[in-house]
Write an enzyme that holds these catalytic residues in place. Structure first.
Site, PDB file in Angstrom:
ATOM      1  N   CYS A 137     -24.353 -11.349  49.989  1.00 57.08           N
ATOM      2  CA  CYS A 137     -23.180 -11.031  50.819  1.00 57.08           C
ATOM      3  C   CYS A 137     -23.642 -10.021  51.871  1.00 57.08           C
ATOM      4  O   CYS A 137     -23.037  -8.982  52.045  1.00 57.08           O
ATOM      5  CB  CYS A 137     -22.001 -10.538  50.002  1.00 57.08           C
ATOM      6  SG  CYS A 137     -22.376  -9.175  48.901  1.00 57.08           S
TER       7      CYS A 137
ATOM      8  N   CYS B 263     -28.212 -13.724  38.396  1.00 55.78           N
ATOM      9  CA  CYS B 263     -27.603 -12.402  38.605  1.00 55.78           C
ATOM     10  C   CYS B 263     -26.099 -12.627  38.526  1.00 55.78           C
ATOM     11  O   CYS B 263     -25.390 -12.647  39.537  1.00 55.78           O
ATOM     12  CB  CYS B 263     -27.999 -11.842  39.975  1.00 55.78           C
ATOM     13  SG  CYS B 263     -29.749 -11.475  40.080  1.00 55.78           S
ATOM     14  N   ALA B 264     -25.616 -12.813  37.310  1.00 47.90           N
ATOM     15  CA  ALA B 264     -24.254 -13.332  37.127  1.00 47.90           C
ATOM     16  C   ALA B 264     -23.170 -12.290  37.316  1.00 47.90           C
ATOM     17  O   ALA B 264     -21.992 -12.631  37.443  1.00 47.90           O
ATOM     18  CB  ALA B 264     -24.131 -13.964  35.752  1.00 47.90           C
TER      19      ALA B 264
ATOM     20  N   ARG C 154     -21.649  -5.157  33.218  1.00 48.79           N
ATOM     21  CA  ARG C 154     -21.264  -6.392  33.929  1.00 48.79           C
ATOM     22  C   ARG C 154     -21.303  -7.604  33.008  1.00 48.79           C
ATOM     23  O   ARG C 154     -20.454  -8.488  33.104  1.00 48.79           O
ATOM     24  CB  ARG C 154     -22.176  -6.605  35.128  1.00 48.79           C
ATOM     25  CG  ARG C 154     -21.906  -5.538  36.145  1.00 48.79           C
ATOM     26  CD  ARG C 154     -22.379  -5.874  37.491  1.00 48.79           C
ATOM     27  NE  ARG C 154     -22.030  -4.724  38.317  1.00 48.79           N
ATOM     28  CZ  ARG C 154     -22.335  -4.581  39.566  1.00 48.79           C
ATOM     29  NH1 ARG C 154     -22.993  -5.526  40.191  1.00 48.79           N
ATOM     30  NH2 ARG C 154     -21.977  -3.518  40.227  1.00 48.79           N
TER      31      ARG C 154
ATOM     32  N   ASP D  68     -27.603 -15.300  43.130  1.00 45.20           N
ATOM     33  CA  ASP D  68     -26.635 -14.557  43.951  1.00 45.20           C
ATOM     34  C   ASP D  68     -27.164 -13.120  43.936  1.00 45.20           C
ATOM     35  O   ASP D  68     -26.767 -12.308  43.108  1.00 45.20           O
ATOM     36  CB  ASP D  68     -25.253 -14.680  43.299  1.00 45.20           C
ATOM     37  CG  ASP D  68     -24.147 -14.108  44.168  1.00 45.20           C
ATOM     38  OD1 ASP D  68     -24.311 -14.072  45.399  1.00 45.20           O
ATOM     39  OD2 ASP D  68     -23.125 -13.677  43.607  1.00 45.20           O
TER      40      ASP D  68
ATOM     41  N   LYS E 242     -18.552 -16.269  39.978  1.00 48.34           N
ATOM     42  CA  LYS E 242     -18.991 -17.615  40.386  1.00 48.34           C
ATOM     43  C   LYS E 242     -19.195 -18.500  39.155  1.00 48.34           C
ATOM     44  O   LYS E 242     -18.857 -19.683  39.169  1.00 48.34           O
ATOM     45  CB  LYS E 242     -20.274 -17.524  41.220  1.00 48.34           C
ATOM     46  CG  LYS E 242     -20.027 -16.847  42.554  1.00 48.34           C
ATOM     47  CD  LYS E 242     -21.240 -16.879  43.453  1.00 48.34           C
ATOM     48  CE  LYS E 242     -20.988 -16.075  44.706  1.00 48.34           C
ATOM     49  NZ  LYS E 242     -20.845 -14.619  44.487  1.00 48.34           N
TER      50      LYS E 242
HETATM   51  C1  LIG Z   1     -24.147  -9.980  43.972  1.00 51.33           C
HETATM   52  S1  LIG Z   1     -24.017  -9.373  42.372  1.00 51.33           S
HETATM   53  C2  LIG Z   1     -23.675 -10.841  41.466  1.00 51.33           C
HETATM   54  C3  LIG Z   1     -22.238 -11.294  41.535  1.00 51.33           C
HETATM   55  C4  LIG Z   1     -21.957 -12.478  40.633  1.00 51.33           C
HETATM   56  N1  LIG Z   1     -22.820 -13.594  40.928  1.00 51.33           N
HETATM   57  C5  LIG Z   1     -20.510 -12.933  40.731  1.00 51.33           C
HETATM   58  O1  LIG Z   1     -20.222 -13.876  41.487  1.00 51.33           O
HETATM   59  O2  LIG Z   1     -19.659 -12.329  40.055  1.00 51.33           O
HETATM   60  C6  LIG Z   1     -25.699  -9.090  41.956  1.00 51.33           C
HETATM   61  C7  LIG Z   1     -25.941  -8.712  40.504  1.00 51.33           C
HETATM   62  O3  LIG Z   1     -27.356  -8.615  40.310  1.00 51.33           O
HETATM   63  C8  LIG Z   1     -27.565  -7.730  39.221  1.00 51.33           C
HETATM   64  N2  LIG Z   1     -29.013  -7.382  39.231  1.00 51.33           N
HETATM   65  C9  LIG Z   1     -29.672  -6.521  40.030  1.00 51.33           C
HETATM   66  N3  LIG Z   1     -30.990  -6.525  39.748  1.00 51.33           N
HETATM   67  C10 LIG Z   1     -31.173  -7.418  38.745  1.00 51.33           C
HETATM   68  C11 LIG Z   1     -32.298  -7.856  38.003  1.00 51.33           C
HETATM   69  N4  LIG Z   1     -33.524  -7.406  38.242  1.00 51.33           N
HETATM   70  N5  LIG Z   1     -32.108  -8.762  37.030  1.00 51.33           N
HETATM   71  C12 LIG Z   1     -30.861  -9.227  36.758  1.00 51.33           C
HETATM   72  N6  LIG Z   1     -29.763  -8.850  37.430  1.00 51.33           N
HETATM   73  C13 LIG Z   1     -29.915  -7.958  38.408  1.00 51.33           C
HETATM   74  C14 LIG Z   1     -26.585  -6.621  39.484  1.00 51.33           C
HETATM   75  O4  LIG Z   1     -26.294  -5.921  38.289  1.00 51.33           O
HETATM   76  C15 LIG Z   1     -25.376  -7.378  40.043  1.00 51.33           C
HETATM   77  O5  LIG Z   1     -24.433  -7.628  39.043  1.00 51.33           O
END
Ligand SMILES: C[S@@+](CC[C@H](N)C(=O)[O-])C[C@H]1O[C@@H](n2cnc3c(N)ncnc32)[C@H](O)[C@@H]1O
Length: 440
Positions: free
Chosen positions: A379, A259-260, A287, A326, A265
């Site tokens: 978080c 979940c980048a 994103r 994440d 990160k």
């Molecule tokens: C906490 S944020 C990640 C922040 C990132 N790791 C960083 O440090 O910049 C969680 C991410 O999960 C993504 N997300 C939510 N559901 C998801 C899924 N089923 N598959 C992939 N990504 C997903 C969201 O779009 C969001 O960008």
């Protein structure tokens, strides 16, 4: 006062579901520094303790708050927050500015706004003190700016002392930490920031991180476009720093970032480990676009592959040695920074986060082979999104064990019984949860 008008416009936009920080950035660019600060202070004060201002207004109004026009409610909330929180403003000029704004938006309510805000300016603080000193849990939730169900849940799961710490953290004003690139000298960068009017000093936890007392607009600051530094909270740095040390101590170079997001990160890991490659996934096209741009800014994009899609379904190009999950979460550890999140969360939404986190963690575990690592982080400070998710994964995967984490001076709080918390308690540290798992 242009700041008051801008605050009202920002507030209206935020009601459509946007983040304050996003809207503020858009509006702030055209405002002089002083007015931008006023607008920002007003909207953040109002949002942090939204339910408190409504409660105070109710006690000074002769008719139900809900029966007022939406624009008048906005004006009263921002006015009440401004009068009771901003100490360096002459109350009378603030009242006048809000009355002028009412005359433009809803002239029929100008007299009411004038009367209510004057009353709040004279008697509001007494009401505030009353709530602050009340032992009643509902009043405490109001005073610290938390929905009652959340205050109750934190009291039950954290106990009185730690819950109080979480309550207080709602009002800590967040500041920026700068994660420096390996080619940036901390001393020189600190001097450059100083020339731009930003004071900075070293983080006590990382020798490549500077703290500041700025809440500024990073893309317009010196060195950002050149990739010399990246704004990142120190809790988030702690997580990606752990991935770096696992990669180097265990010799694992192939990382999957499930979940980048915008690649914060991923960028940290790639700029500090030259031999690592990252496959980065995210559900959001925007994103992924921002993530690619972030890695380009840091000059590390050629060691990454990005995919848009659902991490429950995507397949990795190569078997990953470390999976960073994440996870999407309620963001409850970052409500000091993004206070709108607490008013948008419901018990149902919280449990849907837990369900998604459990499925994503199962998928992460399914993708690593013997000796492989899964780094799970959120978080959030809700146990439902943390220990409970880990507990279920450990039950259904007997070949998985938890690995201990060293805090390295960072104040870690052991989860009960799994993982570790970084509790929010300073302007540079958000609430985070981290648990490292290994496949036997
Ligand atoms: C906490 S944020 C990640 C922040 C990132 N790791 C960083 O440090 O910049 C969680 C991410 O999960 C993504 N997300 C939510 N559901 C998801 C899924 N089923 N598959 C992939 N990504 C997903 C969201 O779009 C969001 O960008």
């Amino acid at each position: 006062m242009k700041g008051v008008e801008a605050a009202l416009a920002i507030w209206e936009e935020t009601r459509k579901g946007l983040f304050l920080s996003q809207v503020l950035r858009r509006f702030g660019e055209d405002l002089p520094e002083g007015e931008r600060k006023l607008a920002s202070t007003l909207v953040y004060c109002a949002m942090r303790r939204y339910n408190l201002w409504v409660e105070i207004l109710r006690s000074f109004l002769r008719r139900p708050f809900e029966t007022l026009q939406a624009e008048t409610r906005d004006i009263l909330i921002l006015g009440c927050a401004g009068l009771l929180e901003i100490k360096h403003f002459v109350p009378q000029s603030l009242v006048n500015a809000f009355v002028e704004a009412t005359k433009k938006k809803n002239p029929a309510d100008a007299a009411l706004v004038n009367a209510v805000l004057r009353k709040i300016a004279s008697d509001g603080r007494e009401k505030l003190e009353e709530l602050k000193n009340s032992p009643n849990q509902i009043n405490q939730a109001l005073f610290w700016g938390l929905p009652q169900w959340i205050a109750r849940r934190w009291m039950e799961s954290w106990g009185q002392d730690l819950a109080k710490k979480l309550f207080v953290s709602q009002l800590i004003k967040p500041y920026l930490s700068f994660r420096l690139s390996p080619r940036t000298d901390p001393g020189e960068m600190g001097e450059k920031f100083f020339e731009e009017g930003v004071k900075s000093w070293r983080s006590p936890y990382f020798n490549y991180v500077l703290r500041s007392n700025s809440f500024g607009h990073p893309p317009s600051m010196l060195g950002y476009n050149e990739g010399l530094w990246t704004p990142q909270t120190e809790s988030s740095i702690f997580v990606s720093d752990k991935v770096l040390s696992l990669s180097s101590s265990l010799g694992k170079r192939k990382i999957l970032d499930m979940c980048a997001g915008r690649g914060i990160k991923a960028g940290h890991i790639l700029e500090r480990a030259q031999d690592v490659t990252i496959e980065a996934w995210d559900l959001s096209k925007n994103r992924v676009y921002a993530g690619r741009r972030e890695l380009r800014r840091l000059g590390v994009q050629n060691r990454s592959i990005w995919k848009v899609g659902d991490s429950l379904k995507l397949a990795p190009e190569e078997a990953p040695e470390i999976v960073l999950l994440d996870a999407p979460c309620s963001g409850s550890g970052t409500w000091g920074r993004h206070p709108e999140g607490k008013w948008r969360l419901s018990p149902g939404k919280l449990s849907s986060y837990s369900d998604l986190q459990r499925d994503l963690l199962e998928r992460a575990i399914g993708m690593v082979t013997t000796g492989g690592i899964v780094v799970y982080s959120t978080c959030s400070v809700f146990r439902e999104e943390n220990e409970r998710v880990i507990g279920e994964a450990l039950c259904s995967n007997p070949d998985i064990i938890e690995i201990e984490i060293e805090g390295g001076g960072f104040p870690l709080q052991r989860g009960r019984p799994f993982g570790y918390y970084l509790l929010p308690g300073s302007p540079w540290v958000d609430g985070f949860f981290l648990c490292i798992l290994m496949k036997r």
